[in-house]
Every structure is written in structure tokens, then in C-alpha cells.
Design a protein around this motif. Sequence first.
Motif, PDB file in Angstrom:
ATOM      1  N   ALA A  80       0.833  -1.207   0.000  1.00  0.00           N
ATOM      2  CA  ALA A  80       0.000   0.000   0.000  1.00  0.00           C
ATOM      3  C   ALA A  80       0.865   1.253   0.000  1.00  0.00           C
ATOM      4  CB  ALA A  80      -0.928  -0.022   1.211  1.00  0.00           C
ATOM      5  N   GLU A  81       1.995   1.205   0.727  1.00  0.00           N
ATOM      6  CA  GLU A  81       2.902   2.354   0.743  1.00  0.00           C
ATOM      7  C   GLU A  81       3.528   2.574  -0.632  1.00  0.00           C
ATOM      8  OE1 GLU A  81       4.855   5.443   3.057  1.00  0.00           O
ATOM      9  OE2 GLU A  81       3.197   4.066   3.511  1.00  0.00           O
ATOM     10  N   ASP A  83       2.137   1.694  -3.527  1.00  0.00           N
ATOM     11  CA  ASP A  83       1.068   2.210  -4.391  1.00  0.00           C
ATOM     12  C   ASP A  83       0.877   3.706  -4.184  1.00  0.00           C
ATOM     13  OD1 ASP A  83       0.729  -0.335  -5.329  1.00  0.00           O
ATOM     14  OD2 ASP A  83      -0.999  -0.784  -4.044  1.00  0.00           O
ATOM     15  N   ARG A  84       0.996   4.154  -2.955  1.00  0.00           N
ATOM     16  CA  ARG A  84       0.829   5.586  -2.691  1.00  0.00           C
ATOM     17  C   ARG A  84       1.953   6.394  -3.337  1.00  0.00           C
ATOM     18  NH1 ARG A  84       2.729   9.358   0.540  1.00  0.00           N
ATOM     19  NH2 ARG A  84       4.212   7.918   1.511  1.00  0.00           N
ATOM     20  N   LEU A  85       3.192   5.872  -3.250  1.00  0.00           N
ATOM     21  CA  LEU A  85       4.307   6.584  -3.861  1.00  0.00           C
ATOM     22  C   LEU A  85       4.204   6.580  -5.389  1.00  0.00           C
ATOM     23  CD1 LEU A  85       7.272   5.316  -1.630  1.00  0.00           C
ATOM     24  CD2 LEU A  85       6.197   7.560  -1.569  1.00  0.00           C
ATOM     25  N   CYS A  86       3.695   5.485  -5.940  1.00  0.00           N
ATOM     26  CA  CYS A  86       3.552   5.417  -7.398  1.00  0.00           C
ATOM     27  C   CYS A  86       2.354   6.219  -7.900  1.00  0.00           C
ATOM     28  CB  CYS A  86       3.414   3.964  -7.847  1.00  0.00           C
ATOM     29  SG  CYS A  86       4.923   2.980  -7.642  1.00  0.00           S
ATOM     30  N   GLY A  87       1.399   6.448  -7.043  1.00  0.00           N
ATOM     31  CA  GLY A  87       0.195   7.154  -7.466  1.00  0.00           C
ATOM     32  C   GLY A  87      -0.808   6.262  -8.161  1.00  0.00           C
ATOM     33  N   GLY A 100      -2.127   1.695  -8.310  1.00  0.00           N
ATOM     34  CA  GLY A 100      -1.910   0.334  -7.880  1.00  0.00           C
ATOM     35  C   GLY A 100      -1.058  -0.445  -8.851  1.00  0.00           C
ATOM     36  N   ARG A 137      -0.092   8.627 -12.762  1.00  0.00           N
ATOM     37  CA  ARG A 137       0.897   7.718 -12.191  1.00  0.00           C
ATOM     38  C   ARG A 137       2.267   8.402 -12.133  1.00  0.00           C
ATOM     39  NH1 ARG A 137       0.410   2.130 -11.946  1.00  0.00           N
ATOM     40  NH2 ARG A 137       2.337   1.085 -11.298  1.00  0.00           N
ATOM     41  N   LYS A 138       2.942   8.308 -10.962  1.00  0.00           N
ATOM     42  CA  LYS A 138       4.233   8.965 -10.743  1.00  0.00           C
ATOM     43  C   LYS A 138       5.419   8.039 -10.948  1.00  0.00           C
ATOM     44  CE  LYS A 138       2.137  11.954  -7.239  1.00  0.00           C
ATOM     45  NZ  LYS A 138       2.192  12.384  -5.811  1.00  0.00           N
ATOM     46  N   THR A 154       9.766   3.885   3.456  1.00  0.00           N
ATOM     47  CA  THR A 154       8.509   3.633   4.142  1.00  0.00           C
ATOM     48  C   THR A 154       8.563   4.122   5.568  1.00  0.00           C
ATOM     49  OG1 THR A 154       7.022   1.877   4.923  1.00  0.00           O
ATOM     50  CG2 THR A 154       9.343   1.307   4.689  1.00  0.00           C
TER      51      THR A 154
END
Length: 382
Positions: A31-32, A34-38, A40, A48-49, A81
Motif C-alpha cells: 500500500a505504501e 502504491d501511494r508513492l507510485c500514485g 496500484g 501515475r508517478k 517507508t
Amino acid sequence: MIQIDEARIRDHLGEMVRGTVEEALNAMLDAEADRLCGAGRYERREGRKDTRAGSYERSLDTRAGPVKLKMPKLRRQTFETAIIECYQRRESSVEEALIEMYLAGVSVRRVEDITEALWGTRVSPGTVSNLNKKIYAKIDEWRHRRIECDHPYVFPDGIVMKRSWAGEVRNVSLLVAIGVTTDGYREILGIMEGPKEDKSGWSMFLRHLADRGLSGVQLIVSDACRGLVESAAEVLPEAQWQRCVVHFYRNVFSLVPSGKVREAAKMLKAIHAQEDRKAAAEKMQAVIAELRAQKLAKAAELLDEHGYETLTYYGFPDSHWIKLRTNNPLERIMREIRRRARVVGAFPEVASDQFEPVSTRAGSLSLMTRRGRATRRERRRG
């Protein structure tokens, strides 16, 4: 009959708990990421980052046992993380438990056995040492904290410890002082290491306490250490000095035959059982006469010369007398220090590769470098 193998059940439950912890942590890491990538995993969107670049395994010791984590890797940025610190190999609660065990006086070998029994993994002595470095800053901060309120009663004392220095084991003195606040609470004022219990060491220690704000001292209770008594008169001139009654009794007993120690103890205790200082002084003169009558001249002379030093507490509230006659309030702490330090034997040198003294502001043992130690070893070999 049905037999239940409790050991297998515990192992099975432990494996289930470890599996659950491992699954939960890996889900949190995903989940962490996915958040950094923007987005899933395998999800396509305009915002998407970054994208995934696989993962690598990393072990983590937890209270449930060792778990395997799959740390995500990103193509454009470094995965950081908030769940697990960088290079962390143990759960914070496990690290805190290791530090608590060592501070409680558990030997490093016992720490290894305990960690293997609790978490299924052994820690090395170097790991314990590295973890303890985390608390050194807090300990130093505590040693130099500001002393806020007045402490009418102060109980100082020293204890001899072993210190490894330049390949040799030497004796150093650990100077300790506790104080009693005006509300009646005891507090450890400070601890400092010095070469020995001499005047210079005690002067440095007491000045260290005074610089930190020690004030309102009315009575100092200690044994008859000459360096301490002289230093207290200079640094805290307004404070009176009470000689520890128990230590004084032992000094008298050393001058009395073993067959008369019990009788001498009764006479000495009668002095400090009087209702005021005047009655105690009169009783002391009677005991001196009795000792001389029994041909115990040296004991009588010691009591005549220094007995008055044990009567200072009579000038304070009578409800405090039983606590002010001796430095027993500090003896419990000294026994605890001995107990916790016994498993260490000789403490290692602190700054082996630097031009720094081992001891603290109480004075340095010596200033030696790695080159100086090598020269000493060569001399011994020669």
C-alpha cells in the motif's frame, strides 16, 4: 483416550501468528508503494508517478518471531517507508526489550538465550552494544539536566568499579548523590566517574551539582571520607555534616575485642536513642567513661574525638531523625548498581581511538592513543 500435544499446538499457533504478521506487514508495504507510485500495481492512469521494479527480501525480528518482508523497488525513486526504518532488522519493541534486559543487569549471553527462546533468533554481543548506543545520548542528557527545586538533605557516596583501559583493568570510583526535596521525595541528583574518592574528585562532582542548580542544602549525610567532608565544606559551606552512624559504629567495633562487640553496640545505640542532643551528649560521656573502665581506651578516644559528628541530626525535626542518622537511603541504590554491574565485570573503555579521557568531568584517568597502547604492548613483549 485423546491426548493433546500442547507443544505442537503452541508451535502451530505461533506459526499462524507469524504468518499473519508477515502478511499484514507486506500488505502495508504494498500500500505504501502504491501511494508513492500514485497507482496500484498494473494499474494504468495518467497521474501515475512511478512504476514497480520488483522487490527484495528483508528479514525482521518481531515479538511473534522472524518474518520475511518483500520490500518493493521503484524505478524512479527510492522506496522509503514509514512502517520500517532504513536498515532496521528488529521491531522497535524488540529493541526496547533488549535494552531493558541489559540495563536490568542481564548478561549478554543470557540476552542471547532469552531472545532465542522468545523470538526464535539469537542476537550477537555487538548487536546489544549497538542498541545501547541509542540510550547514551539520553543518559548524558539526564546527567546534565537542571536541578529545579531545593534539596535540604543530600546523601553522597562512592563505589569502586572496574574499568578496562589500554589493556589493563583499573579501579575507578563512581560518585553518586541523592537528595530529598522539601516535599519529602528522594531523587538521584547525579552520577559521575572519577579516578578515586579524593578531594579533587568530590570537589568536581559537588561543583557539577551546584552548577546544575543544586540549592537549599541544609544537611549532608555521609561516611567520614576526608575528601568528601573537605569538599562539602568548600562547595556547600552553609550545609551541616552528619556522620553516618552505622559507619561510625563499625569504626568503633574495629577497636573492640570480638567478645565485647555486642555490649559496645548496646552502649552506642543508647546514645542515639535519647530524646534530644543534650541528653545524647551526656549519655556519650557516660559511655566513654564505661569504655575506659573496661580498658577499651582506643574506642573511648575515638568516641570522644568524633562522636559529636554523629549528633548533627538532632538539630532537625524529630520526625526526620531516623532517616538522617545514616546514609542507608543511598545504600539500596549502591547495591543495585553492584548487582547490575556484576555481570559486566570490567567496563570497556569508551573512547579507544580518540584523544579523549575515559572518565567524565570528574577528572581523566589518562590520555592515550592507539599508538601509545601499541608502544606499551611492545615494551611488555620486550
